[in-house]
Design a protein around this motif. Structure first.
Motif, PDB file in Angstrom:
ATOM      1  N   MET A 289       0.843  -1.174   0.000  1.00  0.00           N
ATOM      2  CA  MET A 289       0.000   0.000   0.000  1.00  0.00           C
ATOM      3  C   MET A 289       0.892   1.244   0.000  1.00  0.00           C
ATOM      4  O   MET A 289       1.761   1.384   0.832  1.00  0.00           O
TER       5      MET A 289
ATOM      6  N   SER B 298       1.492   5.426   0.357  1.00  0.00           N
ATOM      7  CA  SER B 298       0.952   6.391   1.305  1.00  0.00           C
ATOM      8  C   SER B 298      -0.302   7.069   0.764  1.00  0.00           C
ATOM      9  O   SER B 298      -1.166   7.469   1.528  1.00  0.00           O
TER      10      SER B 298
ATOM     11  N   ILE C 233      -3.560   5.112   1.745  1.00  0.00           N
ATOM     12  CA  ILE C 233      -3.883   4.905   3.146  1.00  0.00           C
ATOM     13  C   ILE C 233      -5.311   5.381   3.447  1.00  0.00           C
ATOM     14  O   ILE C 233      -5.766   6.373   2.898  1.00  0.00           O
TER      15      ILE C 233
ATOM     16  N   TYR D  47      -5.289  11.505  -2.557  1.00  0.00           N
ATOM     17  CA  TYR D  47      -5.760  10.532  -1.565  1.00  0.00           C
ATOM     18  C   TYR D  47      -7.214  10.178  -1.877  1.00  0.00           C
ATOM     19  O   TYR D  47      -8.066  11.051  -1.970  1.00  0.00           O
TER      20      TYR D  47
ATOM     21  N   SER E 248      -5.509   4.966   9.052  1.00  0.00           N
ATOM     22  CA  SER E 248      -4.160   5.276   9.524  1.00  0.00           C
ATOM     23  C   SER E 248      -4.050   6.718  10.004  1.00  0.00           C
ATOM     24  O   SER E 248      -3.205   7.050  10.820  1.00  0.00           O
TER      25      SER E 248
ATOM     26  N   GLU F 216       3.473  11.426   5.682  1.00  0.00           N
ATOM     27  CA  GLU F 216       4.199  10.520   4.769  1.00  0.00           C
ATOM     28  C   GLU F 216       5.627  10.305   5.251  1.00  0.00           C
ATOM     29  O   GLU F 216       6.153   9.187   5.170  1.00  0.00           O
TER      30      GLU F 216
ATOM     31  N   ILE G 155       5.517   7.811   7.982  1.00  0.00           N
ATOM     32  CA  ILE G 155       5.326   6.446   7.470  1.00  0.00           C
ATOM     33  C   ILE G 155       6.659   5.888   6.986  1.00  0.00           C
ATOM     34  O   ILE G 155       7.009   4.742   7.281  1.00  0.00           O
TER      35      ILE G 155
END
Length: 130
Positions: free
Chosen positions: A1, A3, A6, A30, A52, A122, A125
């Motif tokens: 996956m 970012s 998410i 997104y 997340s 990000e 992550i």
């Protein structure tokens, strides 16, 4: 996956704010965006969908953002919660940070602010990846 894939939850009692924030996030690429209109609903979504990242308004009916933040962090230690407020209360900011909020933004929401939050997220992550 990646970012950009998410799951993100937007929780605000204002449909207009949810729509505005969703449009900004979609313009940034997104697409996996969930919505809730109060803290109780957000906690329920977190239990099932486990986003997340959560954008969480502080002042809402049924369950306020500070209470919801506490419950989310207790049950999902990896979740990142960005508190949203139309007030500039330093007390809210300090309490949210102490409880584990990832970031804090003020209304009105601006694209540049969301870009900064997403860049920070990000980066976070990437640091967590092995």
């Amino acid at each position: 996956m990646t970012s950009k894939e998410i799951p993100i939850l937007i929780c605000d009692d204002s449909r207009l704010i949810r729509e505005q924030l969703k449009a900004i996030l979609q313009s940034l690429g997104y697409d996996s965006i969930l919505e809730a209109e109060n803290g109780e609903e957000a906690i329920s979504i977190c239990a099932s969908g486990q986003p997340s990242l959560v954008f969480l308004d502080i002042v809402m009916p049924i369950k306020d953002g500070i209470t919801a933040l506490t419950e989310m962090i207790d049950k999902h230690e990896d979740i990142k919660v960005v508190m949203i407020s139309s007030t500039t209360s330093l007390a809210h900011l300090k309490k949210a940070k102490r409880l584990g909020a990832f970031d804090f933004i003020h209304k009105p929401i601006e694209v540049s602010t969301i870009e900064k939050v997403m860049t920070k997220f990000e980066s976070n992550i990437e640091k967590a990846l092995p």
